[in-house]
Design an enzyme around this catalytic site. Structure first.
Site, PDB file in Angstrom:
ATOM      1  N   CYS A  19       0.865  -1.171   0.000  1.00 51.37           N
ATOM      2  CA  CYS A  19       0.000   0.000   0.000  1.00 51.37           C
ATOM      3  C   CYS A  19       0.900   1.218   0.000  1.00 51.37           C
ATOM      4  CB  CYS A  19      -0.900   0.042   1.234  1.00 51.37           C
ATOM      5  SG  CYS A  19      -0.058   0.478   2.746  1.00 51.37           S
ATOM      6  N   GLU A  48      -1.112  -1.603  -5.674  1.00 54.77           N
ATOM      7  CA  GLU A  48      -1.541  -1.774  -4.300  1.00 54.77           C
ATOM      8  C   GLU A  48      -3.012  -1.463  -4.061  1.00 54.77           C
ATOM      9  OE1 GLU A  48       1.432   0.921  -3.361  1.00 54.77           O
ATOM     10  OE2 GLU A  48       2.877  -0.581  -2.760  1.00 54.77           O
TER      11      GLU A  48
END
Lengths: 155, 790
Positions: B374, B743
């Site tokens: 992320c 992500e």
């Protein structure tokens, strides 16, 4: 101790330590680094090789145990300069990303389609459930194995 | 090609929008990949680490005699020895210091205490087990709440001026305006939840082969590095090695997911050992080493509140976070942003006020805080707002999808400035959500859910709409350890028209060797198969900050487009010379320059390349090559609408995903096949975190989850099937309109899965179950809500 083993069709003799794991034998002694190490606990499956045609996790087998047997690794999938159907299918269906689990996944897939050349999605997923992949979410691996099975059927 | 895009090159060139088969596959499917552990150098020694078995203890003494006596052991390195070389401590990426080998105390289970260097890995491991450490065991601190309570043991007693376990405090937004909005709110909805500690666990663990030539001083460090250039500079700064003599080679990487961004103690010791012993030293982590000591993700204890108006509009958000940092503050994130980009927590919604506070606490756990698949702390933020919004809808008795549609930022509001200062580049959230809803026939689904409930079956429909913020820089805001975040590309076209592209970013499976070649193919018309992409070798690539935070396409991809355009400009000059025409009279399409109006007068990019070395116009520099350093003007903001349908077994608490539809908008898709592969993988990681994957500790600080038998990652059997959809609103500021995607799905999907389970139980009053949503937690929630069976 000395062992005799056929690796990817070639008979060989090697002097080994009795405690050497098969995965270390394959990678370091036989120099075939396409077989990988991922966990040491028989969980991830990236060390899978075929022992007499059957997938085994080579981190949990001693090299001494393959004396007199036949080991196949990813380096032996290609024959006569031609890629195995499973190798072609993994590329065609984007069945790999980082490629670390790929040799093991292909070996499991190759052995599986010998037994079942028309597998359902669930059957493939069960067959590869001993092998982890962290990149693909498995869907394209399943597609690739089914595509290779289809090619096997057509042969 | 994707439905939303048009193609500007034919398949044989393979530019943007073509699902070109990957160039990197050929070696990987034949076992010819070159991963770190495949590297073997003459005379190479092997290193193993002795780690602390306890979470918190003072070290009274380290006895290495038995280890050193094992035949084949060359050296045993202790913290004391490292201290003699001023290397017992090292800086972290967040401005803290971290012990390389412990000298005073151990501060987490698994901390590095000594290293054995031996002739082979078995001997090294044997001897490492024989290192004897005399510990004076101290009380461990195993939660951030305990850490900040009065009387908690001081973990970082070596740190000057540190009198408690507080790492930092940080805030964003306007507290007065937010307070005022809450004062005037008709309703307030709140949620307390823990986003648990998780580990990226790439299948290849971390490792290094350090090879320092004592004669030349050349330091060649083969490392599993997502950021080789940054690591080179940090090695120069920390170890004092001259930077021109450091070459970081990051070979094929078996997955990274943020785990391979930090510099770990093992890298430093192996490098020091190679320097001292004059021979190459290899260190490869075991899986347990990897899970108990290297960079984890998340571990955010979050409290969020939404202020709502009478008519169901969000007025303001308040969020307060307590972050469990472990024993050292080593978040791999931009140095100016203590909580990363967590302040993107206002999500996809249009409201004027927000205030976010965050405190970090030291605990006796492994350090980390990496951006696990992320962008920095965005998955925590996205999870909090999407869970809050879901509960807000329940609070006012409205459908969660309708609530979102009313509160979304509208398409005409872009570029949209959020209350915490982000400027979202582009989006059409309404279209995205409606398309996902149409795909599942949302209205019919709700009717089915009601019927099922009447029959006593628990069906849940989880909705989530995330907005990510990826692609750091711009460099004015983003740096890591002072190194500015931009990225680069260098392109050289050879006389025969074949090209070599060198990148500052580094793939770990994302397919850069294909997608970045496609960008060049799109701009110059050189076929993808004629372009070699080089990356991960600092001697042979231009400077860049590496691959994480979905930044490769937004930065390195932009640099690739820009350097290609530079070469296209020069190519036009050469083509004009060859065609004896004015530059302005030339059209350029799919690798062919032609004279406007007389298309039979044309030259190809290959003709131009040959001329660049053989027949240049007067006064123009020879060659066809260039480089570009791209500093993005803003982040990019990919988004998506996810809908999950689950069925919960009321007797056991087991839940099963019946359906998941994931719509992603990542702007222009360079290679749709690769993008979809990334999304499938990301959704699986999101499912993993919501259902099974977490790192826990017992009250003594023992890490539970130190191998793949205890740390559960999903196999093919558990992984649900995902249906993918897309829309395409390009980024207006990116040269090719791409936003980055690696992500998104991991960021957006956990809330969708959890919202689905909560939705199945919502009519019973259940409003939260923390991740992972394990069956026993669901069962307990059902029992306490009076909805359990048996």
């Amino acid at each position: 101790m000395e062992i005799s083993v056929k690796i990817n069709g070639t008979p060989q003799k090697h002097e080994i330590e009795p405690r050497q794991l098969l995965v270390d034998f394959v990678r370091s002694t036989a120099g075939l680094t396409g077989t990988h190490i991922g966990c040491d606990t028989t969980s991830c499956g990236v060390c899978t090789v075929l022992l007499d045609g059957v997938p085994v996790k080579s981190c949990t087998v001693f090299a001494a145990q393959v004396d007199g047997h036949e080991v196949a690794t990813v380096e032996g999938l290609k024959s006569n300069g031609e890629l195995h159907a499973i190798q072609k299918a993994f590329t065609a269906h984007h069945g790999l990303q980082c490629g670390f689990c790929t040799p093991a996944m292909m070996l499991v897939g190759a052995a599986f389609i010998e037994e079942n050349d028309n597998p359902s999605d669930d059957e493939v997923r069960w067959a590869i459930s001993g092998n982890l992949c962290r990149c693909t979410g498995y869907v394209n691996i399943v597609k690739a194995i089914q595509a290779a099975a289809e090619e096997r059927r057509a042969q | 090609m994707t439905a939303a895009q048009t193609l500007s090159t034919p398949p044989e060139i393979g530019g943007i929008g073509h699902s070109v088969p990957r160039q990197e596959d050929a070696r990987l499917i034949e076992g010819q990949g070159n991963f770190l552990d495949d590297i073997s150098l003459p005379g190479m020694l092997h290193m193993a680490i002795h780690r602390s078995p306890v979470a918190h203890a003072r070290i009274r003494g380290v006895n290495t005699e038995a280890a050193a006596a094992v035949p084949g052991v060359v050296a045993v390195v202790t913290g004391e020895l490292m201290a003699q070389h001023n290397l017992a401590w090292m800086p972290t990426l967040s401005g803290d210091t971290q012990a390389v080998l412990a000298t005073d105390k151990v501060r987490y289970q698994g901390q590095e205490v000594a290293c054995v260097i031996a002739s082979d890995p078995y001997t090294a491991a044997d001897a490492a087990a024989l290192v004897e450490v005399d510990y004076d065991v101290l009380d461990p601190v195993t939660s951030p709440q305990q850490s900040l309570a009065d009387g908690a043991p001081l973990i970082r007693d070596e740190k000057e001026g540190q009198t408690d376990n507080l790492v930092y405090t940080w805030e964003s937004g306007d507290s007065d305006a937010t307070d005022a909005a809450f004062d005037s709110a008709a309703r307030v909805v709140s949620l307390e939840t823990h986003y648990p500690r998780s580990h990226p666990a790439p299948l290849e663990t971390c490792g290094i082969v350090a090879d320092i030539n004592s004669v030349t001083g050349q330091a060649t460090l083969y490392m599993t590095s997502q950021a080789p250039h940054a690591h080179r500079t940090l090695f120069a700064l920390v170890a004092g090695l001259p930077e021109q003599n450091i070459r970081i080679i990051s070979p094929d990487i078996g997955g990274g997911f943020g785990n391979k961004v930090p510099i770990y103690p093992g890298y430093v010791v192996a490098t020091a050992a190679s320097l001292l012993l004059g021979t190459p030293v290899k260190w490869i982590e075991s899986r347990t080493d990897n899970l108990i000591s290297t960079g984890f993700g998340r571990d955010y204890h979050m409290r969020g509140e939404l202020a709502l108006s009478e008519d169901g509009r969000i007025l303001a958000l308040r969020a307060d976070v307590l972050s469990d940092q472990g024993a050292f503050y080593s978040d791999a994130q931009p140095s100016k942003l203590r909580a990363g980009l967590f302040h993107v927590v206002t999500g996809s919604y249009d409201f004027p006020s927000a205030h976010v506070t965050c405190r970090g606490a030291f605990t006796n756990k492994a350090p980390g805080g990496v951006a696990y698949r992320c962008s920095f702390r965005i998955t925590e933020a996205s999870y909090l707002i999407e869970r809050l919004v879901q509960n807000a809808a329940y609070e006012i008795g409205e459908d969660p999808a309708d609530f979102r549609l009313r509160n979304f930022i509208k398409p005409e509001q872009f570029p949209y400035t959020t209350p915490t200062g982000f400027v979202y580049d582009s989006g059409d959230y309404h279209t995205a959500m409606r398309k996902a809803m149409d795909e599942v026939d949302y209205t019919a689904l709700r009717a089915e859910q009601a019927e099922a409930r009447a029959e006593g079956r628990l069906i849940g429909i989880g909705v989530a709409h995330f907005t990510e913020a990826v692609g750091a820089g711009p460099s004015r805001t983003f740096d890591i350890a002072g190194l500015k975040m931009f990225d680069s590309a260098e392109l050289r076209v050879h006389p025969t028209g074949k090209a070599i592209l060198k990148l500052g970013v580094k793939t770990q499976g994302q397919g850069h060797e294909t997608t970045f070649a496609q960008i060049v193919a799109n701009e110059l018309g050189i076929p993808v198969t004629d372009i070699k992409v080089v990356h991960g070798d600092t001697d042979h690539t231009p400077y860049g900050l590496g691959t994480y935070g979905s930044r490769s396409t937004p930065t390195g991809g932009a640099a690739t487009a820009m350097v290609s355009r530079k070469l296209a400009d020069k190519s036009r000059k050469i083509a004009a010379h060859l065609l004896e025409a004015a530059e302005a009279d030339l059209d350029f399409s799919a690798g062919v320059f032609s004279v406007r109006g007389t298309p039979d007068r044309s030259v190809t990019i290959q003709d131009v390349a040959f001329a660049a070395y053989t027949n240049m116009p007067e006064g123009v520099e020879h060659g066809l090559e260039g480089s570009y350093y791209y500093d993005p003007p803003n982040l990019t903001f990919p988004y998506g609408s996810y809908i999950v349908v689950v069925e919960v077994d009321a007797e056991t608490g087991v839940w099963k995903v019946d359906r998941m539809v994931a719509l992603d908008d990542c702007g222009v898709r360079i290679n749709p096949m690769i993008v979809e592969g990334q999304i499938q993988g990301g959704l699986t990681e999101g499912f993993a975190k919501s259902s099974m994957q977490w790192i826990t500790f017992d009250e003594d600080g023992n890490c539970i989850g130190s191998n793949f038998m205890d740390y559960l990652v999903p196999t093919a059997w558990e992984t649900p099937r995902f249906e993918l959809l897309e829309t395409c609103v390009p980024s207006p500021h990116h040269p090719i309109g791409a936003k980055g995607v690696g992500e998104s799905a991991t960021v957006g999907s956990p809330a969708a899965f959890v919202n689905a389970v909560i939705d199945a139980l919502a009519h019973l009053g259940v409003r939260n179950i923390d991740m992972p949503v394990l069956p026993d937690r669901v069962w307990a929630a059902l029992q306490s809500a009076g909805g359990g069976v048996g």
